[in-house]
Design a protein around this motif. Structure first.
Motif, PDB file in Angstrom:
ATOM      1  N   GLU A 373       0.833  -1.202   0.000  1.00  0.00           N
ATOM      2  CA  GLU A 373       0.000   0.000   0.000  1.00  0.00           C
ATOM      3  C   GLU A 373       0.869   1.255   0.000  1.00  0.00           C
ATOM      4  OE1 GLU A 373      -2.527  -0.316   3.363  1.00  0.00           O
ATOM      5  OE2 GLU A 373      -3.779  -1.892   2.531  1.00  0.00           O
ATOM      6  N   ALA A 374       1.946   1.243   0.804  1.00  0.00           N
ATOM      7  CA  ALA A 374       2.826   2.412   0.873  1.00  0.00           C
ATOM      8  C   ALA A 374       3.531   2.653  -0.459  1.00  0.00           C
ATOM      9  CB  ALA A 374       3.855   2.218   1.997  1.00  0.00           C
ATOM     10  N   VAL A 375       3.974   1.580  -1.122  1.00  0.00           N
ATOM     11  CA  VAL A 375       4.642   1.720  -2.424  1.00  0.00           C
ATOM     12  C   VAL A 375       3.682   2.316  -3.447  1.00  0.00           C
ATOM     13  CG1 VAL A 375       5.635   0.442  -4.363  1.00  0.00           C
ATOM     14  CG2 VAL A 375       6.360  -0.080  -2.038  1.00  0.00           C
ATOM     15  N   LEU A 389      12.078   9.124  -6.140  1.00  0.00           N
ATOM     16  CA  LEU A 389      11.773   8.198  -5.048  1.00  0.00           C
ATOM     17  C   LEU A 389      12.834   7.107  -5.023  1.00  0.00           C
ATOM     18  CD1 LEU A 389       9.930   6.852  -2.879  1.00  0.00           C
ATOM     19  CD2 LEU A 389       8.780   5.671  -4.765  1.00  0.00           C
ATOM     20  N   CYS A 390      13.449   6.920  -3.865  1.00  0.00           N
ATOM     21  CA  CYS A 390      14.438   5.851  -3.698  1.00  0.00           C
ATOM     22  C   CYS A 390      13.859   4.739  -2.834  1.00  0.00           C
ATOM     23  CB  CYS A 390      15.716   6.392  -3.047  1.00  0.00           C
ATOM     24  SG  CYS A 390      16.948   6.891  -4.249  1.00  0.00           S
ATOM     25  N   ILE A 391      14.197   3.507  -3.204  1.00  0.00           N
ATOM     26  CA  ILE A 391      13.786   2.333  -2.443  1.00  0.00           C
ATOM     27  C   ILE A 391      15.048   1.586  -2.034  1.00  0.00           C
ATOM     28  CG2 ILE A 391      12.500   0.169  -2.503  1.00  0.00           C
ATOM     29  CD1 ILE A 391      10.654   1.389  -4.555  1.00  0.00           C
ATOM     30  N   ALA A 392      15.234   1.415  -0.735  1.00  0.00           N
ATOM     31  CA  ALA A 392      16.413   0.717  -0.213  1.00  0.00           C
ATOM     32  C   ALA A 392      15.991  -0.618   0.383  1.00  0.00           C
ATOM     33  CB  ALA A 392      17.111   1.566   0.849  1.00  0.00           C
ATOM     34  N   LEU A 393      16.749  -1.667   0.079  1.00  0.00           N
ATOM     35  CA  LEU A 393      16.491  -2.993   0.648  1.00  0.00           C
ATOM     36  C   LEU A 393      17.694  -3.384   1.499  1.00  0.00           C
ATOM     37  CD1 LEU A 393      14.669  -5.907  -0.998  1.00  0.00           C
ATOM     38  CD2 LEU A 393      16.697  -6.370   0.355  1.00  0.00           C
ATOM     39  N   LEU A 394      17.446  -3.651   2.787  1.00  0.00           N
ATOM     40  CA  LEU A 394      18.502  -3.961   3.754  1.00  0.00           C
ATOM     41  C   LEU A 394      18.429  -5.422   4.149  1.00  0.00           C
ATOM     42  CD1 LEU A 394      17.740  -0.877   4.019  1.00  0.00           C
ATOM     43  CD2 LEU A 394      18.477  -1.022   6.392  1.00  0.00           C
ATOM     44  N   ASP A 395      19.577  -6.036   4.333  1.00  0.00           N
ATOM     45  CA  ASP A 395      19.640  -7.420   4.800  1.00  0.00           C
ATOM     46  C   ASP A 395      20.727  -7.508   5.870  1.00  0.00           C
ATOM     47  OD1 ASP A 395      18.842 -10.443   3.857  1.00  0.00           O
ATOM     48  OD2 ASP A 395      20.903 -10.337   4.596  1.00  0.00           O
ATOM     49  N   ILE A 396      20.354  -7.977   7.068  1.00  0.00           N
ATOM     50  CA  ILE A 396      21.317  -8.059   8.173  1.00  0.00           C
ATOM     51  C   ILE A 396      22.403  -9.072   7.825  1.00  0.00           C
ATOM     52  CG2 ILE A 396      21.622  -8.676  10.603  1.00  0.00           C
ATOM     53  CD1 ILE A 396      18.871  -7.657  11.168  1.00  0.00           C
ATOM     54  N   THR A 478      25.432  -5.263  11.564  1.00  0.00           N
ATOM     55  CA  THR A 478      25.679  -4.582  10.292  1.00  0.00           C
ATOM     56  C   THR A 478      24.694  -5.108   9.244  1.00  0.00           C
ATOM     57  OG1 THR A 478      27.302  -6.215   9.512  1.00  0.00           O
ATOM     58  CG2 THR A 478      28.136  -4.382  10.841  1.00  0.00           C
ATOM     59  N   PHE A 479      24.590  -4.370   8.154  1.00  0.00           N
ATOM     60  CA  PHE A 479      23.707  -4.824   7.075  1.00  0.00           C
ATOM     61  C   PHE A 479      24.308  -4.435   5.730  1.00  0.00           C
ATOM     62  CE2 PHE A 479      22.182  -0.517   8.062  1.00  0.00           C
ATOM     63  CZ  PHE A 479      22.139   0.056   6.800  1.00  0.00           C
ATOM     64  N   SER A 480      23.895  -5.158   4.720  1.00  0.00           N
ATOM     65  CA  SER A 480      24.216  -4.815   3.340  1.00  0.00           C
ATOM     66  C   SER A 480      22.943  -4.265   2.703  1.00  0.00           C
ATOM     67  CB  SER A 480      24.700  -6.043   2.573  1.00  0.00           C
ATOM     68  OG  SER A 480      25.851  -6.589   3.201  1.00  0.00           O
ATOM     69  N   ALA A 481      23.104  -3.268   1.839  1.00  0.00           N
ATOM     70  CA  ALA A 481      21.923  -2.599   1.287  1.00  0.00           C
ATOM     71  C   ALA A 481      22.086  -2.349  -0.202  1.00  0.00           C
ATOM     72  CB  ALA A 481      21.663  -1.278   2.010  1.00  0.00           C
ATOM     73  N   GLY A 482      20.968  -2.456  -0.899  1.00  0.00           N
ATOM     74  CA  GLY A 482      20.887  -2.040  -2.294  1.00  0.00           C
ATOM     75  C   GLY A 482      19.879  -0.917  -2.399  1.00  0.00           C
ATOM     76  N   VAL A 483      20.196   0.102  -3.196  1.00  0.00           N
ATOM     77  CA  VAL A 483      19.325   1.267  -3.325  1.00  0.00           C
ATOM     78  C   VAL A 483      18.996   1.470  -4.802  1.00  0.00           C
ATOM     79  CG1 VAL A 483      19.027   3.721  -2.847  1.00  0.00           C
ATOM     80  CG2 VAL A 483      20.424   2.324  -1.325  1.00  0.00           C
ATOM     81  N   ALA A 484      17.713   1.635  -5.101  1.00  0.00           N
ATOM     82  CA  ALA A 484      17.268   1.866  -6.476  1.00  0.00           C
ATOM     83  C   ALA A 484      16.370   3.097  -6.511  1.00  0.00           C
ATOM     84  CB  ALA A 484      16.514   0.656  -7.018  1.00  0.00           C
ATOM     85  N   GLN A 485      16.585   3.929  -7.529  1.00  0.00           N
ATOM     86  CA  GLN A 485      15.693   5.066  -7.737  1.00  0.00           C
ATOM     87  C   GLN A 485      14.639   4.674  -8.761  1.00  0.00           C
ATOM     88  OE1 GLN A 485      17.551   8.823  -8.606  1.00  0.00           O
ATOM     89  NE2 GLN A 485      15.690   9.695  -9.483  1.00  0.00           N
ATOM     90  N   LEU A 486      13.388   4.936  -8.437  1.00  0.00           N
ATOM     91  CA  LEU A 486      12.288   4.570  -9.322  1.00  0.00           C
ATOM     92  C   LEU A 486      12.452   5.262 -10.672  1.00  0.00           C
ATOM     93  CD1 LEU A 486       9.503   3.015  -9.278  1.00  0.00           C
ATOM     94  CD2 LEU A 486       8.472   5.267  -8.931  1.00  0.00           C
ATOM     95  N   ALA A 487      12.444   4.476 -11.726  1.00  0.00           N
ATOM     96  CA  ALA A 487      12.584   5.017 -13.077  1.00  0.00           C
ATOM     97  C   ALA A 487      11.227   5.416 -13.636  1.00  0.00           C
ATOM     98  CB  ALA A 487      13.241   3.980 -13.990  1.00  0.00           C
ATOM     99  N   THR A 488      11.250   6.179 -14.703  1.00  0.00           N
ATOM    100  CA  THR A 488      10.004   6.618 -15.351  1.00  0.00           C
ATOM    101  C   THR A 488       9.199   5.403 -15.807  1.00  0.00           C
ATOM    102  OG1 THR A 488      11.155   8.596 -16.114  1.00  0.00           O
ATOM    103  CG2 THR A 488       9.045   8.067 -17.169  1.00  0.00           C
ATOM    104  N   ASP A 489       7.927   5.386 -15.449  1.00  0.00           N
ATOM    105  CA  ASP A 489       7.004   4.309 -15.828  1.00  0.00           C
ATOM    106  C   ASP A 489       7.389   2.951 -15.238  1.00  0.00           C
ATOM    107  OD1 ASP A 489       5.564   6.133 -17.331  1.00  0.00           O
ATOM    108  OD2 ASP A 489       6.742   5.748 -19.145  1.00  0.00           O
ATOM    109  N   LYS A 491       7.357   0.098 -12.295  1.00  0.00           N
ATOM    110  CA  LYS A 491       6.520  -0.320 -11.180  1.00  0.00           C
ATOM    111  C   LYS A 491       7.353  -0.399  -9.902  1.00  0.00           C
ATOM    112  CE  LYS A 491       3.295  -3.030 -14.008  1.00  0.00           C
ATOM    113  NZ  LYS A 491       2.713  -4.372 -14.245  1.00  0.00           N
ATOM    114  N   GLY A 492       6.668  -0.214  -8.765  1.00  0.00           N
ATOM    115  CA  GLY A 492       7.375  -0.262  -7.489  1.00  0.00           C
ATOM    116  C   GLY A 492       8.020  -1.612  -7.246  1.00  0.00           C
ATOM    117  N   ALA A 493       7.320  -2.697  -7.617  1.00  0.00           N
ATOM    118  CA  ALA A 493       7.869  -4.046  -7.402  1.00  0.00           C
ATOM    119  C   ALA A 493       9.153  -4.250  -8.212  1.00  0.00           C
ATOM    120  CB  ALA A 493       6.826  -5.094  -7.785  1.00  0.00           C
ATOM    121  N   ASP A 494       9.214  -3.665  -9.407  1.00  0.00           N
ATOM    122  CA  ASP A 494      10.418  -3.796 -10.229  1.00  0.00           C
ATOM    123  C   ASP A 494      11.592  -3.050  -9.600  1.00  0.00           C
ATOM    124  OD1 ASP A 494       8.997  -5.299 -12.052  1.00  0.00           O
ATOM    125  OD2 ASP A 494       8.455  -3.558 -13.279  1.00  0.00           O
TER     126      ASP A 494
END
Length: 517
Positions: A373-375, A389-396, A478-489, A491-494
């Protein structure tokens, strides 16, 4: 343009640097090379200077915050057009300083008249932008004041005339700005009063529901969510929480009414049985008194025998009626206990469902449903406002080893620790969600890719200062993270999938790293 070949120009450039006793810096080499080649000198992009300017800009309003973010994004991309656009737009969010004794509207148009004489196109563009500004402000001020609406319509009509009279428009703006200030004050006061009334309603419901902990907890959460400063995101949260409360109230009310009806029926049956018992007891006493009188009048045992037979029969009937009534009352009591237990289970289930509807019960972060819902909400904001909009995914890191070594309870505590530190480092508009297991997602609105990576790096640094305690043992999370900026058109899941892939690259690069997608 020189006819020399590039290698000749390069050789001559080195000779000139040596002859002029200049330092062999890239800038000096570029300047001498361009001079020999006959290429116009193009000054380098002053990124550091522009960043210092951006940091010095005030961010007192949301508009200023947004434009400064866009300015920093353009500087990072070495984009002069983006810098120009952001600075021009930023000026629209900076309060003007009126001249002494002159109203704000007159000060805002002070330079417009002189520009009209020398640059009619600039004046036309200025008036067009002013008209758009008035249109955008109008919905926030409402339409209750008919005079204000009429004044707005007249001003917009004057501004949009092909050859607008700047002096007349200026005079109209002076009067309009005064009226606008009153309307804005009224709307601010209305908003403040409505918010106060809303809090009073929440407080009253909370006070009336002391015994209903699920409802009181919801009211406390609503009071926190509706505390100033408000935003559309926080209002969305208030709406979702109210929906949960209404759903639970309807469900609980239906069950309570059903329980009341069952209790009413049981009480009616109890009273009926009690009446029957009283009636039977009265008849039994009358029968005993009659039998006693007959026994006193009896002359022989032959006369007593029928009387005793009637007494025994009446006693047996009385015992049977008493047993039947006792069994029915016991059955009603068991049904009442079962109904009470069922209602208690219903409340527990409602609490569990409400808590888990959108939030992870362990960390308090959003769960997958809440994240979806938030995405959707943030992506809609991006499409409407054209902001990053940036989406970051963290993994411990090494979470399985932590679980295997110190137990799952310690692992759960580590997840809670990370979520707590993340919330402290996040901005109010950011969103934290548990993606699954030891993975978390953070949504960063109005944030470009490099800024999102910096935010995750700051969170990593903060975790190094906050050791996690497992008993007497200090553990560094500690955690490792990947960060993606939402591209034009996109989807949030992508975008989340791209962030996930970048996170795995960070893992393979040595962990405790941030990688951009």
């Amino acid at each position: 343009m020189s006819d020399k070949k590039p290698f000749e120009i390069a050789r001559e450039t080195l000779k000139q640097i040596t002859a002029r006793k200049m330092l062999p810096t890239p800038i000096n080499y570029q300047n001498i090379y361009n001079e020999i080649a006959g290429v116009p000198q193009v000054p380098p992009f002053p990124a550091d200077t522009l960043r210092d300017i951006a940091k010095a800009l005030p961010t007192k309003t949301p508009g200023q915050q947004k434009q400064r973010g866009l300015l920093e994004y353009a500087i990072d991309r070495l984009n002069w057009d983006g810098v120009k656009t952001a600075l021009v737009a930023y000026g629209g969010f900076t309060p003007a300083t009126p001249d002494s004794g002159a109203p704000a509207g007159a000060s805002a148009l002070a330079g417009a008249e002189s520009s009209a004489a020398s640059a009619p196109a600039l004046t036309t563009e200025f008036l067009r932008q002013m008209g758009r500004l008035i249109e955008f402000v109008q919905p926030a001020l409402g339409s209750d004041d008919a005079r204000f609406v009429e004044q707005t319509t007249a001003l917009l009509k004057a501004i949009r005339q092909p050859n607008a009279d700047v002096v007349a428009v200026k005079l109209m703006l002076v009067h309009y700005s005064d009226r606008l200030s009153f309307a804005a004050e009224d709307q601010a006061e209305i908003r403040k009063t409505l918010l106060k009334l809303l809090h009073q309603v929440f407080e009253n419901i909370a006070e009336l529901s002391v015994d209903e902990q699920w409802l009181k907890g919801q009211m406390d959460a609503l009071m926190v969510a509706s505390a100033p400063p408000l935003s559309l995101r926080r209002l969305d949260d208030v709406e979702r929480r109210l929906s949960d409360v209404i759903f639970k109230q309807k469900d609980a009310k239906g069950r309570a009414l059903q329980a009341q009806e069952e209790m009413r029926q049981m009480l009616a049956t109890f009273i009926d049985r009690l009446s029957q018992i009283t009636k039977s007891t009265g008849s039994f006493h009358e029968k005993l008194e009659e039998s006693a009188r007959l026994i006193e009048q009896a002359k022989s045992l032959t006369d007593i025998a029928p009387v005793l037979k009637d007494v025994v029969g009446a006693t047996r009937n009385m015992a049977h009626d008493s047993k039947t009534s006792r069994d029915e009352l016991n059955a009603m009591r068991e049904r009442a206990i079962a109904t009470e237990e069922e209602i208690a289970k219903l409340h527990q289930e409602l609490d569990r469902v409400s808590a888990q509807a959108r939030h992870d019960p362990l960390t308090g972060a959003l769960n997958r449903k809440g994240l979806d819902e938030a995405v959707d909400r943030e992506v809609s904001q991006v499409r409407r406002k054209e902001t990053p909009l940036c989406i970051a995914l963290l993994d411990i890191d090494n979470f399985k080893k932590l679980n295997d070594t110190l137990g799952h309870a310690t692992g759960d505590a580590a997840l809670t620790h990370l979520a707590a530190v993340a919330r402290e480092c996040m901005r109010p508009q950011d969103t934290l969600a548990r993606y699954g297991g030891e993975e978390f997602v953070i949504l960063l609105p109005d944030t470009a890719l490099d800024q999102g990576m910096e935010a995750m790096t700051r969170l990593q640094r903060e975790l190094t200062k906050r050791f996690f305690l497992a008993g007497a043992e200090k553990i560094l999370i500690t955690f490792s993270a990947g960060v993606a900026q939402l591209a034009t058109d996109e989807k949030g899941a992508d975008a989340i999938r791209r962030a996930d892939q970048a996170m795995y690259l960070a893992k393979r690069a040595g962990k405790n790293r941030v990688v951009g997608a």
